[in-house]
Design a protein around this motif. Structure first.
Motif, PDB file in Angstrom:
ATOM      1  N   ARG A  64      -6.993   1.887 -12.762  1.00  0.00           N
ATOM      2  CA  ARG A  64      -7.694   1.015 -11.821  1.00  0.00           C
ATOM      3  C   ARG A  64      -8.707   0.129 -12.543  1.00  0.00           C
ATOM      4  O   ARG A  64      -9.394   0.560 -13.468  1.00  0.00           O
ATOM      5  N   LYS A  65      -8.807  -1.119 -12.086  1.00  0.00           N
ATOM      6  CA  LYS A  65      -9.826  -2.031 -12.600  1.00  0.00           C
ATOM      7  C   LYS A  65     -11.051  -1.958 -11.698  1.00  0.00           C
ATOM      8  O   LYS A  65     -10.927  -2.022 -10.471  1.00  0.00           O
ATOM      9  N   SER A  74      -7.888  -3.335  -7.579  1.00  0.00           N
ATOM     10  CA  SER A  74      -7.296  -4.564  -7.043  1.00  0.00           C
ATOM     11  C   SER A  74      -6.474  -4.273  -5.801  1.00  0.00           C
ATOM     12  O   SER A  74      -5.702  -3.316  -5.766  1.00  0.00           O
ATOM     13  N   TYR A  75      -6.606  -5.135  -4.809  1.00  0.00           N
ATOM     14  CA  TYR A  75      -5.777  -5.043  -3.604  1.00  0.00           C
ATOM     15  C   TYR A  75      -4.293  -5.088  -3.970  1.00  0.00           C
ATOM     16  O   TYR A  75      -3.441  -4.602  -3.221  1.00  0.00           O
ATOM     17  N   TYR A  76      -3.986  -5.699  -5.126  1.00  0.00           N
ATOM     18  CA  TYR A  76      -2.601  -5.944  -5.517  1.00  0.00           C
ATOM     19  C   TYR A  76      -2.024  -4.842  -6.393  1.00  0.00           C
ATOM     20  O   TYR A  76      -0.935  -4.991  -6.938  1.00  0.00           O
ATOM     21  N   SER A  77      -2.750  -3.735  -6.528  1.00  0.00           N
ATOM     22  CA  SER A  77      -2.251  -2.545  -7.220  1.00  0.00           C
ATOM     23  C   SER A  77      -1.985  -1.493  -6.150  1.00  0.00           C
ATOM     24  O   SER A  77      -2.880  -0.744  -5.748  1.00  0.00           O
ATOM     25  N   TRP A 124      -2.384  -7.829 -16.478  1.00  0.00           N
ATOM     26  CA  TRP A 124      -2.396  -6.992 -15.271  1.00  0.00           C
ATOM     27  C   TRP A 124      -2.037  -5.548 -15.654  1.00  0.00           C
ATOM     28  O   TRP A 124      -1.014  -5.005 -15.244  1.00  0.00           O
ATOM     29  N   ASP A 135      -8.122 -16.115  -5.058  1.00  0.00           N
ATOM     30  CA  ASP A 135      -8.037 -16.284  -6.511  1.00  0.00           C
ATOM     31  C   ASP A 135      -8.973 -17.374  -7.013  1.00  0.00           C
ATOM     32  O   ASP A 135      -9.706 -17.181  -7.986  1.00  0.00           O
ATOM     33  N   PHE A 178     -14.043  -9.172  -7.218  1.00  0.00           N
ATOM     34  CA  PHE A 178     -12.666  -8.836  -6.861  1.00  0.00           C
ATOM     35  C   PHE A 178     -12.410  -7.337  -6.821  1.00  0.00           C
ATOM     36  O   PHE A 178     -11.605  -6.863  -6.010  1.00  0.00           O
ATOM     37  N   PHE A 179     -13.079  -6.589  -7.679  1.00  0.00           N
ATOM     38  CA  PHE A 179     -12.818  -5.154  -7.771  1.00  0.00           C
ATOM     39  C   PHE A 179     -13.971  -4.310  -7.223  1.00  0.00           C
ATOM     40  O   PHE A 179     -13.958  -3.088  -7.358  1.00  0.00           O
TER      41      PHE A 179
END
Length: 457
Positions: free
Chosen positions: A91-92, A97-100, A169, A295, A341-342
């Motif tokens: 995890r970042k 991230s919502y995209y993970s 990513w 973004d 973002f995170f």
């Protein structure tokens, strides 16, 4: 990475347009998208919802309190950023991230429960909204429920699953689209949200990294349930708009607007791009226009950082040039910070200095058929004003005409505009006063100003 690629594609397309390499005969029936368009998309505006940052609670329940305000503002498509559980492995940041994504068929417990999201969708539908979900089909998190199926993922020469090649990513694992089982499972998950929850389509993350035949098959399965709207986070894959997607991203326009706002280009660049619009987009498809999104805001800066005093005129163009406009969470509040973002980074909703601004633009879009989306709206014709700082254009449809003058510079001046056949009796959109515009009309421009006139015959 995505922005660099889109800039290169923009330059290539503009060069091709200037050189005449894009065929002028590739229009009408020879340039027709057969992707089904839901009837409700014809004059819609998209609003991107960032649940994590929207409220102090960051939940579906807390967001529901904003629905009446958004309804009053006039938006009608709510695009929810990924609502799924976020992977913990690799995890970042603190929240990731919502995209993970850890599981495609349930929701992030930080946001609420699946039942609460179903209730939210039901309420949105009762209020007249449509709901689209952010879909991440290129990769999953490293502890996704699929990760045990190694052949569903891309691997290196040693047989190790890898993150998406050419990116940083590292918090996600690249899926393998040579696996038919994985493809079937992905489509099954997409069907779930449309059939069981009632969502109305998808914004598809990094769609261009995924084979077009997958998207076409997915679209076909979704259409068996209900008409859907599909938005591709992509710009260069024209074939995507033939059978799979209704819209893609208009990064070209964004980059042109940023260049103009920073004194590196002028209005002629937008004119040249828009004049080639019908050659770039299959008839029936159209781009999504925007000055910011999640973004751009987080990684490249707020619209005020990137466009400075030109924000309002550029936002206006996203509503009046061909395409469907996007408003990102907080734009109506004058959001002037980059949202983390995170991490948790709440939007400040104390004031709404831009809400009436966007409400008026939405009303302009909805009430004037000339500005509607795709083939429902009018084509664009530019007026030659002999001034590279001014964009003057007309759009017409079924007796409705919208005339736009925009000063895309920080200069003040008066300009004689040759309207010729577009002369006539108009209504000033903002003052609602009647005015007669002569064949040669004198227009006074202040820096970054614009004027909008309307005729209904």
């Amino acid at each position: 990475m995505k922005k660099a690629i889109s800039i290169i594609l923009t330059l290539i397309l503009i060069t091709l347009s200037l050189s005449g390499c894009i065929s002028k005969t590739n229009t009408a029936e020879t340039n027709k998208s057969i992707t089904r368009q839901p009837e409700w998309i014809k004059n819609s505006v998209i609003y991107e919802v960032n649940i994590r940052q929207y409220t102090k609670e960051g939940t579906f329940k807390a967001f529901r309190e904003h629905l009446p305000r958004l309804k009053d503002m006039g938006v009608d498509i709510l695009w929810f950023m990924p609502i799924y559980p976020i992977s913990e492995k690799n995890r970042k940041g603190t929240l990731g991230s919502y995209y993970s994504i850890k599981d495609y068929k349930t929701v992030n417990p930080e946001f609420g429960t699946l039942e609460e999201f179903k209730e939210l969708v039901d309420e949105c539908h009762k209020m007249g909204f449509k709901v689209i979900l952010d879909w991440v089909a290129n990769h999953t998190g490293w502890d996704h429920v699929w990760i045990k199926n190694k052949d569903w993922y891309l691997t290196d020469s040693n047989g190790n699953i890898v993150h998406p090649p050419g990116t940083d990513w590292i918090d996600v694992a690249q899926l393998n689209y040579k696996s038919e089982e994985m493809r079937s499972a992905m489509i099954d998950a997409m069907v779930f949200w449309v059939k069981e929850v009632g969502v109305d389509g998808y914004r598809c993350d990094v769609a261009g990294r995924i084979p077009v035949d997958f998207w076409e098959k997915a679209r076909g399965e979704l259409e068996k349930i209900k008409p859907v709207y599909m938005l591709a986070e992509d710009e260069g894959n024209r074939d995507f708009l033939n059978r799979a997607f209704n819209s893609n991203y208009n990064w070209r326009l964004l980059h042109l607007m940023e260049s103009i706002a920073n004194g590196k280009s002028d209005a002629f660049g937008i004119r040249r791009f828009a004049e080639n619009f019908d050659k770039i987009y299959p008839n029936g498809s159209f781009p999504m226009n925007f000055i910011t999104n999640h973004d751009e805001n987080s990684w490249n800066g707020t619209e005020f950082e990137r466009m400075k005093d030109a924000v309002n005129v550029m936002a206006m163009l996203t509503f009046t040039l061909p395409g469907i406009p996007l408003i990102y969470s907080g734009q109506e509040a004058g959001l002037n910070k980059r949202l983390e973002f995170f991490e948790k980074d709440e939007i400040d909703w104390k004031n709404y200095p831009m809400q009436d601004f966007y409400k008026n633009l939405i009303r302009l879009k909805r009430e004037n058929k000339a500005l509607w989306n795709g083939e429902h709206g009018g084509s664009i014709k530019f007026i030659d004003v002999k001034n590279d700082n001014v964009l003057a254009f007309v759009r017409e449809k079924d007796g409705n005409r919208v005339l736009v003058f925009a000063n895309l510079s920080d200069k003040s001046f008066n300009l004689e505009v040759p309207l010729n056949e577009y002369a006539g009796k108009y209504t000033d959109f903002y003052s609602n006063t009647k005015t007669t515009l002569k064949k040669t009309t004198s227009v006074e421009f202040t820096p970054w100003s614009y004027k909008i006139y309307i005729i209904n015959k």
